[in-house]
Structures are given as structure tokens and as C-alpha cells.
Write an enzyme that holds these catalytic residues in place. Sequence first.
Site, PDB file in Angstrom:
ATOM      1  N   ASP A  49      35.640  45.071  45.847  1.00 13.34           N
ATOM      2  CA  ASP A  49      34.926  45.117  47.010  1.00 13.34           C
ATOM      3  C   ASP A  49      35.315  44.339  48.196  1.00 13.34           C
ATOM      4  O   ASP A  49      35.007  44.410  49.400  1.00 13.34           O
ATOM      5  CB  ASP A  49      33.276  44.879  46.761  1.00 13.34           C
ATOM      6  CG  ASP A  49      33.024  43.745  46.427  1.00 13.34           C
ATOM      7  OD1 ASP A  49      33.955  42.925  46.032  1.00 13.34           O
ATOM      8  OD2 ASP A  49      31.699  43.319  46.138  1.00 13.34           O
ATOM      9  N   SER A  50      36.327  43.675  47.839  1.00 11.77           N
ATOM     10  CA  SER A  50      37.254  43.091  49.231  1.00 11.77           C
ATOM     11  C   SER A  50      37.500  44.124  49.981  1.00 11.77           C
ATOM     12  O   SER A  50      37.862  43.792  51.241  1.00 11.77           O
ATOM     13  CB  SER A  50      38.253  42.341  48.594  1.00 11.77           C
ATOM     14  OG  SER A  50      39.262  43.084  47.878  1.00 11.77           O
ATOM     15  N   ASP A  88      34.998  47.623  41.242  1.00 13.54           N
ATOM     16  CA  ASP A  88      34.072  46.720  41.330  1.00 13.54           C
ATOM     17  C   ASP A  88      32.675  47.537  41.815  1.00 13.54           C
ATOM     18  O   ASP A  88      32.486  48.469  42.370  1.00 13.54           O
ATOM     19  CB  ASP A  88      34.234  45.847  42.827  1.00 13.54           C
ATOM     20  CG  ASP A  88      34.714  44.525  42.647  1.00 13.54           C
ATOM     21  OD1 ASP A  88      34.606  43.987  41.439  1.00 13.54           O
ATOM     22  OD2 ASP A  88      35.057  43.978  43.356  1.00 13.54           O
ATOM     23  N   LYS A 118      33.701  46.139  37.288  1.00 11.87           N
ATOM     24  CA  LYS A 118      33.470  44.592  37.137  1.00 11.87           C
ATOM     25  C   LYS A 118      32.300  44.200  38.155  1.00 11.87           C
ATOM     26  O   LYS A 118      32.095  44.945  39.125  1.00 11.87           O
ATOM     27  CB  LYS A 118      34.802  43.866  37.986  1.00 11.87           C
ATOM     28  CG  LYS A 118      34.727  42.598  38.363  1.00 11.87           C
ATOM     29  CD  LYS A 118      35.909  41.853  38.630  1.00 11.87           C
ATOM     30  CE  LYS A 118      36.255  41.800  40.308  1.00 11.87           C
ATOM     31  NZ  LYS A 118      35.217  41.409  41.140  1.00 11.87           N
ATOM     32  N   GLU A 120      29.514  40.794  39.273  1.00 11.10           N
ATOM     33  CA  GLU A 120      29.662  39.400  39.542  1.00 11.10           C
ATOM     34  C   GLU A 120      28.181  38.817  38.914  1.00 11.10           C
ATOM     35  O   GLU A 120      27.074  39.509  38.813  1.00 11.10           O
ATOM     36  CB  GLU A 120      29.303  39.036  41.033  1.00 11.10           C
ATOM     37  CG  GLU A 120      30.776  39.436  41.634  1.00 11.10           C
ATOM     38  CD  GLU A 120      30.564  39.370  43.233  1.00 11.10           C
ATOM     39  OE1 GLU A 120      29.520  38.455  43.875  1.00 11.10           O
ATOM     40  OE2 GLU A 120      31.625  39.533  43.925  1.00 11.10           O
ATOM     41  N   GLU A 187      36.929  32.686  39.935  1.00 11.66           N
ATOM     42  CA  GLU A 187      37.333  32.700  41.116  1.00 11.66           C
ATOM     43  C   GLU A 187      37.246  31.216  41.859  1.00 11.66           C
ATOM     44  O   GLU A 187      35.846  30.655  41.694  1.00 11.66           O
ATOM     45  CB  GLU A 187      36.598  33.784  42.121  1.00 11.66           C
ATOM     46  CG  GLU A 187      36.971  33.594  43.566  1.00 11.66           C
ATOM     47  CD  GLU A 187      36.815  34.910  44.243  1.00 11.66           C
ATOM     48  OE1 GLU A 187      36.571  35.922  44.048  1.00 11.66           O
ATOM     49  OE2 GLU A 187      37.163  34.674  45.462  1.00 11.66           O
TER      50      GLU A 187
HETATM   51  O1  KIV Z   1      37.055  42.271  45.554  1.00  8.05           O
HETATM   52  C1  KIV Z   1      37.926  41.697  44.961  1.00  8.05           C
HETATM   53  O2  KIV Z   1      38.999  41.915  45.443  1.00  8.05           O
HETATM   54  C2  KIV Z   1      37.879  40.684  43.616  1.00  8.05           C
HETATM   55  C3  KIV Z   1      39.014  39.802  43.788  1.00  8.05           C
HETATM   56  C4  KIV Z   1      39.032  38.712  44.600  1.00  8.05           C
HETATM   57  C5  KIV Z   1      38.896  39.461  42.083  1.00  8.05           C
HETATM   58  O3  KIV Z   1      36.761  40.792  43.312  1.00  8.05           O
END
Ligand code: KIV
Length: 272
Positions: A49-50, A88, A118, A120, A187
Site C-alpha cells: 500500500d506504499s 497489502d 499482508k 499490519e 520494519e
Molecule cells: O507497503 C509496502 O510497500 C510495505 C513494505 C514497506 C514492506 O508494506
Amino acid sequence: MNKQERAIRIPDLAARKRRGEKITMLTAYDAAMARLLDRAGIDVILVGDSLGMVVMGEENTLRVTLDDMVHHTRAVRNGTKRALVIADMPFLTYQTCVADAVRNAGRLVQEGGAAAVKLEGGQAVAEVVSRLVEIGIPVMGHIGLTPQSVHKLGGFRRMGRRPDEVEQMLEDARTLEKSGAFAVVLESIPEETAAGITAELSIPTIGIGAGPYCDGQVLVSYDAFGLFEEGAPPFVKVYARLGDAIVEATREYIADVESGRYPAAEAKRAAR
Ligand code: KIV
């Protein structure tokens, strides 16, 4: 080139850890980048989600929606043959209740084509992780600096400076393993804390700004390839300056068009 030619599957990651072989992971958000990373032999592609920051230009990840993630996951999936694709779960798509998490993770797998999701958090998301794993959706955890909590944390800061933060992280990592997560991202935490968690867990740890002792490493591809220079964290190694190369190429194109050098020669060739 990595030795394993066939497609990477979830159990391969634990096997890597057992054999002491490192796991490589990078983010991608579209088919073109995914195709290149896959060709180079990356093990795991994360549709992070970056996306919100490096592609959409937001100041954090909080405005990324599930529809955004489904759209980009599908593009990445279309460009990938060998790497494992993980998507994510964006902010508020799994924190509200287990039923929402199941429905939303299901969309990332069914519509986006992700092999896993993924999310958090640690103890706070244990029930969600257990349920997703129970119904067949593999889950990667993510602890330490969790960008979706940026306001609570007071910014994108390194975690684990205080003993209580370290204790909480250990507890979160243990809980994620017990809940059935197949791996966990660590992280922006001290390398000795990451080493301790890596030694204690039987599932792989994937570090980002967490030192060399994790079972694998992940970077945001836009950081690693020089496409997001204004926002890249200090631990990033820049492997290519694609941003500079694109600016250079664009300047050359502008000059060619303005001077008539393009498309003159190409037009002649095409007309032959
Ligand atoms: O959103 C993302 O790119 C991430 C990485 C920094 C692990 O969660």
C-alpha cells in the site's frame, strides 16, 4: 539468478529459512515492473500500500482503497510468472471485524489474483489472521513501524528504542506465528531485536530497515531504483537511478521534437 526455476509457493519460504537461504522481495504496482522483477528472479513481489505514496503521490498510505489494491494487484499478477504475489490489505479493510477482513482479503485473492495478503499489527489482528488462514488465505504479518498507524506513532519513526516496545514486538511476533501467519515483515527496528525475533520464530522474517539477520529483505522498488528520491528512507540502497535516466531521456525527446530530429529519421524509415 536464483536456483529455483518453478513458481514460488508459500511453503518454499519456510523451506528457505530452514536451509538458511535468504528470501528476496520487492514491491511492484503494475505489470511492466512486475515482469522485470520476475525476469530478474525475485522470489516475492509485494503489491504494497506504499502505492499511495510512490504512485499516487499521497503523504501516507491511509487513503489507499481496496479497489486501488485489487486493480494494481491484478496488473502485477498479469506480469508475473514465477514470483509469489502478495497484496497489502489497506487501512480499515481488516480492522473493523473478521467478516469484513474475510470479504476484503477474498477480493484481493479472487479478483486481484494474489496468493496471499499482508496486514499490519500483532496481537490486535490475531483473530483476523487465524480466520483468514483457516479459510485458506495465507497471511504475512507486519510489525515494527506500521505505516497505517502513522498518526498514533507520531510519524514514520524507528521503533524498538524503548524496552516496552521491544517486549510488545516479541509478543506480537509470537502471536502472529501462533495465529498461522506464514512470514512476518519487520520494519525499521534495531538489528538485534530483529535477530532475536528471527531466531525465535520458525516462520521467516523479512526485514526492511531491520538489519542483516532477517531471513529475507524487502524494499520499495521505487526507492531502490531511484524513482522516489524525495521520500526514500535512509536505510535504502539505491541500485539504479531510473529517475535521472527518465529525466535525461525526456530532455532528449523534447530537444529532438523541438529541433525536428524526431520523427524525421524514423518517419523516413517507416515510409520505406
Ligand atoms: O507497503 C509496502 O510497500 C510495505 C513494505 C514497506 C514492506 O508494506
